[in-house]
Design a protein around this motif. Structure first.
Motif, PDB file in Angstrom:
ATOM      1  N   ALA A   1     -29.725 -98.403  -3.805  1.00 48.11           N
ATOM      2  CA  ALA A   1     -29.563 -99.566  -2.932  1.00 48.11           C
ATOM      3  C   ALA A   1     -28.077 -99.917  -2.855  1.00 48.11           C
ATOM      4  CB  ALA A   1     -30.356-100.763  -3.463  1.00 48.11           C
ATOM      5  N   GLU A   2     -27.586-100.088  -1.639  1.00 45.12           N
ATOM      6  CA  GLU A   2     -26.191-100.455  -1.391  1.00 45.12           C
ATOM      7  C   GLU A   2     -26.032-101.959  -1.586  1.00 45.12           C
ATOM      8  OE1 GLU A   2     -22.603-101.192  -0.854  1.00 45.12           O
ATOM      9  OE2 GLU A   2     -23.148 -99.082  -0.824  1.00 45.12           O
ATOM     10  N   GLY A   3     -25.241-102.342  -2.591  1.00 38.84           N
ATOM     11  CA  GLY A   3     -25.057-103.753  -2.916  1.00 38.84           C
ATOM     12  C   GLY A   3     -24.495-104.589  -1.782  1.00 38.84           C
ATOM     13  N   ASP A   4     -23.624-103.998  -0.955  1.00 41.99           N
ATOM     14  CA  ASP A   4     -23.059-104.759   0.158  1.00 41.99           C
ATOM     15  C   ASP A   4     -24.140-105.227   1.127  1.00 41.99           C
ATOM     16  OD1 ASP A   4     -20.470-104.583  -0.799  1.00 41.99           O
ATOM     17  OD2 ASP A   4     -19.952-102.851   0.439  1.00 41.99           O
ATOM     18  N   GLY A   5     -25.242-104.503   1.191  1.00 40.00           N
ATOM     19  CA  GLY A   5     -26.333-104.873   2.077  1.00 40.00           C
ATOM     20  C   GLY A   5     -27.055-106.148   1.662  1.00 40.00           C
ATOM     21  N   PHE A   6     -26.814-106.614   0.452  1.00 46.05           N
ATOM     22  CA  PHE A   6     -27.435-107.834  -0.040  1.00 46.05           C
ATOM     23  C   PHE A   6     -26.594-109.083   0.261  1.00 46.05           C
ATOM     24  CE2 PHE A   6     -29.249-104.460  -2.640  1.00 46.05           C
ATOM     25  CZ  PHE A   6     -30.596-104.788  -2.656  1.00 46.05           C
ATOM     26  N   HIS A   7     -25.364-108.891   0.750  1.00 40.55           N
ATOM     27  CA  HIS A   7     -24.482-110.029   1.042  1.00 40.55           C
ATOM     28  C   HIS A   7     -24.979-110.816   2.249  1.00 40.55           C
ATOM     29  CE1 HIS A   7     -21.006-109.998  -1.555  1.00 40.55           C
ATOM     30  NE2 HIS A   7     -20.824-108.706  -1.375  1.00 40.55           N
ATOM     31  N   PRO A   8     -24.965-112.150   2.158  1.00 39.07           N
ATOM     32  CA  PRO A   8     -25.193-112.963   3.351  1.00 39.07           C
ATOM     33  C   PRO A   8     -24.036-112.738   4.338  1.00 39.07           C
ATOM     34  CG  PRO A   8     -25.302-114.310   1.352  1.00 39.07           C
ATOM     35  CD  PRO A   8     -24.810-112.951   0.948  1.00 39.07           C
ATOM     36  N   GLU A   9     -24.307-112.921   5.621  1.00 40.59           N
ATOM     37  CA  GLU A   9     -23.279-112.727   6.651  1.00 40.59           C
ATOM     38  C   GLU A   9     -22.030-113.565   6.377  1.00 40.59           C
ATOM     39  OE1 GLU A   9     -22.763-110.669   9.283  1.00 40.59           O
ATOM     40  OE2 GLU A   9     -24.513-109.592   8.531  1.00 40.59           O
ATOM     41  N   ALA A  10     -22.213-114.771   5.859  1.00 39.72           N
ATOM     42  CA  ALA A  10     -21.065-115.647   5.583  1.00 39.72           C
ATOM     43  C   ALA A  10     -20.110-115.008   4.580  1.00 39.72           C
ATOM     44  CB  ALA A  10     -21.536-117.009   5.078  1.00 39.72           C
TER      45      ALA A  10
ATOM     46  N   TRP B   1     -26.056-113.546  -3.486  1.00 37.46           N
ATOM     47  CA  TRP B   1     -25.896-112.097  -3.468  1.00 37.46           C
ATOM     48  C   TRP B   1     -26.367-111.491  -4.784  1.00 37.46           C
ATOM     49  CZ3 TRP B   1     -21.469-109.401  -5.869  1.00 37.46           C
ATOM     50  CH2 TRP B   1     -21.424-108.041  -5.555  1.00 37.46           C
ATOM     51  N   LEU B   2     -25.895-112.045  -5.892  1.00 40.44           N
ATOM     52  CA  LEU B   2     -26.299-111.543  -7.197  1.00 40.44           C
ATOM     53  C   LEU B   2     -27.799-111.718  -7.406  1.00 40.44           C
ATOM     54  CD1 LEU B   2     -23.314-112.928  -9.291  1.00 40.44           C
ATOM     55  CD2 LEU B   2     -23.784-110.500  -8.823  1.00 40.44           C
ATOM     56  N   ASP B   3     -28.342-112.835  -6.947  1.00 36.26           N
ATOM     57  CA  ASP B   3     -29.779-113.075  -7.101  1.00 36.26           C
ATOM     58  C   ASP B   3     -30.598-112.067  -6.300  1.00 36.26           C
ATOM     59  OD1 ASP B   3     -29.203-115.164  -8.814  1.00 36.26           O
ATOM     60  OD2 ASP B   3     -29.562-116.728  -7.313  1.00 36.26           O
ATOM     61  N   ALA B   4     -30.134-111.714  -5.108  1.00 41.09           N
ATOM     62  CA  ALA B   4     -30.842-110.729  -4.292  1.00 41.09           C
ATOM     63  C   ALA B   4     -30.803-109.349  -4.952  1.00 41.09           C
ATOM     64  CB  ALA B   4     -30.246-110.671  -2.886  1.00 41.09           C
ATOM     65  N   ILE B   5     -29.666-108.984  -5.509  1.00 43.77           N
ATOM     66  CA  ILE B   5     -29.566-107.706  -6.218  1.00 43.77           C
ATOM     67  C   ILE B   5     -30.444-107.740  -7.463  1.00 43.77           C
ATOM     68  CG2 ILE B   5     -28.010-106.199  -7.547  1.00 43.77           C
ATOM     69  CD1 ILE B   5     -25.817-106.965  -5.504  1.00 43.77           C
ATOM     70  N   GLY B   6     -30.413-108.848  -8.192  1.00 42.75           N
ATOM     71  CA  GLY B   6     -31.264-108.994  -9.372  1.00 42.75           C
ATOM     72  C   GLY B   6     -32.741-108.891  -9.037  1.00 42.75           C
TER      73      GLY B   6
ATOM     74  N   VAL C   1     -28.088 -99.227  -8.097  1.00 39.78           N
ATOM     75  CA  VAL C   1     -27.594-100.190  -7.111  1.00 39.78           C
ATOM     76  C   VAL C   1     -26.106-100.394  -7.340  1.00 39.78           C
ATOM     77  CG1 VAL C   1     -28.201-102.223  -8.528  1.00 39.78           C
ATOM     78  CG2 VAL C   1     -27.975-102.466  -6.046  1.00 39.78           C
ATOM     79  N   SER C   2     -25.368-100.497  -6.246  1.00 36.38           N
ATOM     80  CA  SER C   2     -23.936-100.794  -6.370  1.00 36.38           C
ATOM     81  C   SER C   2     -23.734-102.297  -6.328  1.00 36.38           C
ATOM     82  CB  SER C   2     -23.150-100.115  -5.243  1.00 36.38           C
ATOM     83  OG  SER C   2     -23.600-100.567  -3.989  1.00 36.38           O
ATOM     84  N   CYS C   3     -22.820-102.769  -7.156  1.00 42.09           N
ATOM     85  CA  CYS C   3     -22.492-104.202  -7.222  1.00 42.09           C
ATOM     86  C   CYS C   3     -21.192-104.304  -8.003  1.00 42.09           C
ATOM     87  CB  CYS C   3     -23.605-104.967  -7.934  1.00 42.09           C
ATOM     88  SG  CYS C   3     -23.258-106.709  -8.241  1.00 42.09           S
ATOM     89  N   SER C   4     -20.217-105.006  -7.470  1.00 39.23           N
ATOM     90  CA  SER C   4     -18.935-105.083  -8.172  1.00 39.23           C
ATOM     91  C   SER C   4     -19.100-105.634  -9.583  1.00 39.23           C
ATOM     92  CB  SER C   4     -17.930-105.911  -7.376  1.00 39.23           C
ATOM     93  OG  SER C   4     -18.460-107.187  -7.100  1.00 39.23           O
ATOM     94  N   ALA C   5     -19.955-106.648  -9.776  1.00 37.96           N
ATOM     95  CA  ALA C   5     -20.255-107.195 -11.108  1.00 37.96           C
ATOM     96  C   ALA C   5     -18.988-107.373 -11.943  1.00 37.96           C
ATOM     97  CB  ALA C   5     -21.282-106.312 -11.828  1.00 37.96           C
ATOM     98  N   LEU C   6     -17.959-107.960 -11.328  1.00 39.08           N
ATOM     99  CA  LEU C   6     -16.640-108.019 -11.949  1.00 39.08           C
ATOM    100  C   LEU C   6     -16.570-108.892 -13.199  1.00 39.08           C
ATOM    101  CD1 LEU C   6     -14.430-108.261  -8.736  1.00 39.08           C
ATOM    102  CD2 LEU C   6     -14.944-106.227 -10.109  1.00 39.08           C
ATOM    103  N   LYS C   7     -17.350-109.965 -13.239  1.00 37.70           N
ATOM    104  CA  LYS C   7     -17.303-110.879 -14.383  1.00 37.70           C
ATOM    105  C   LYS C   7     -18.524-110.711 -15.270  1.00 37.70           C
ATOM    106  CE  LYS C   7     -14.842-114.840 -12.339  1.00 37.70           C
ATOM    107  NZ  LYS C   7     -14.983-116.290 -12.067  1.00 37.70           N
ATOM    108  N   ARG C   8     -18.329-110.998 -16.533  1.00 38.99           N
ATOM    109  CA  ARG C   8     -19.451-110.973 -17.479  1.00 38.99           C
ATOM    110  C   ARG C   8     -20.547-111.922 -17.002  1.00 38.99           C
ATOM    111  NH1 ARG C   8     -20.810-109.628 -23.020  1.00 38.99           N
ATOM    112  NH2 ARG C   8     -22.932-110.378 -23.182  1.00 38.99           N
TER     113      ARG C   8
END
Length: 177
Positions: A41-50, A69-74, A87-94
Motif C-alpha cells: 500500500a502506497e502511504g501517500d494514497g492515505f493523505h487527505p487532499e488538504a 493520515w497516520l490513522d488511515a495507515i494504521g 506500506v510506505s509511510c515516512s514515520a519520521l517521529k517516534r
C-alpha cells in the motif's frame, strides 16, 4: 519489473517502509512486498487532499495534519494483521510510529537511510511527485531514527532499488521476520 519471489515470509507481519522523502519508499516498498508475497500500500494514497495541497505548496505538515493520515495507515495495517503487508509511510517521529503501533501492534519498520546529497539528487530527478526538494531539510530535522526498543532495521539506500530491497529482506530475516 517484478522479480520472482526469493523468500516466503516466515511470519505475516506488516512492514512499514519509512524514511525521509526521496529515500525510495515508493520504489522499494513494492519490491519488498513482492519478495515477501504480500500486498503493498502506497502511504501517500492515505493523505487527505488538504495535506497534499499543503506539501505541494512547500509547507511542512504539522502533527495535527498527520493524525488522520497516520490513522488511515494504521487502520490498513490493522486489517492486514496476521496476513502481512508492506506500506510506505515516512514515520519520521517516534510518536508517529507509536500512533501506528497503537492501531496495529506488531508492526516492523524498515528505515531507509542515506546521504542527504544522494537523496536530494534522487528527489530532483523524480517526476510527478508533490513533495518539493525544499522540504527535505524539514524532513531531516524532524527525523527521529528507530530506537533500540522498536522492532525494525535501518537499510542504506545506496545502490539499485533491487539491491536495497534485498538488503531490507536480509535485515528482516535477521530479525526473524
Amino acid at each position: 519489473m517484478n522479480s520472482p519471489r526469493t523468500h516466503e515470509p516466515r511470519t505475516p507481519h506488516v512492514v512499514v517502509i519509512m524514511g525521509v522523502a526521496g529515500t525510495g519508499k515508493t520504489t522499494v516498498g513494492p519490491l519488498l512486498a513482492d519478495r515477501l508475497g504480500v500486498p503493498y500500500a502506497e502511504g501517500d494514497g492515505f493523505h487527505p487532499e488538504a495535506n497534499i495541497a499543503k506539501m505541494s505548496a512547500g509547507t511542512p505538515l504539522t502533527d495535527e495534519d498527520r493524525r488522520p493520515w497516520l490513522d488511515a495507515i494504521g487502520e490498513w495495517a490493522h486489517g492486514r494483521a496476521g496476513l502481512g503487508g508492506v506500506v510506505s509511510c515516512s514515520a519520521l517521529k517516534r510518536s508517529y510510529r507509536d500512533r501506528l503501533r497503537a492501531s496495529a501492534p506488531g508492526l516492523v519498520f524498515v528505515q531507509l537511510t542515506g546521504d542527504r546529497k544522494l537523496i536530494e539528487a534522487r528527489m530532483t530527478h523524480r517526476q510527478g511527485h508533490f513533495m518539493p526538494t525544499a522540504l527535505l531539510d524539514s524532513q531531516f530535522a524532524t527525523l527521529q531514527p528507530l530506537q533500540a526498543d522498536e522492532a525494525g532495521v535501518a537499510v542504506d539506500v545506496s545502490g539499485s532499488p533491487e539491491e536495497i530491497a534485498e538488503r531490507a529482506l536480509s535485515a528482516l530475516h535477521g530479525l526473524g521476520q
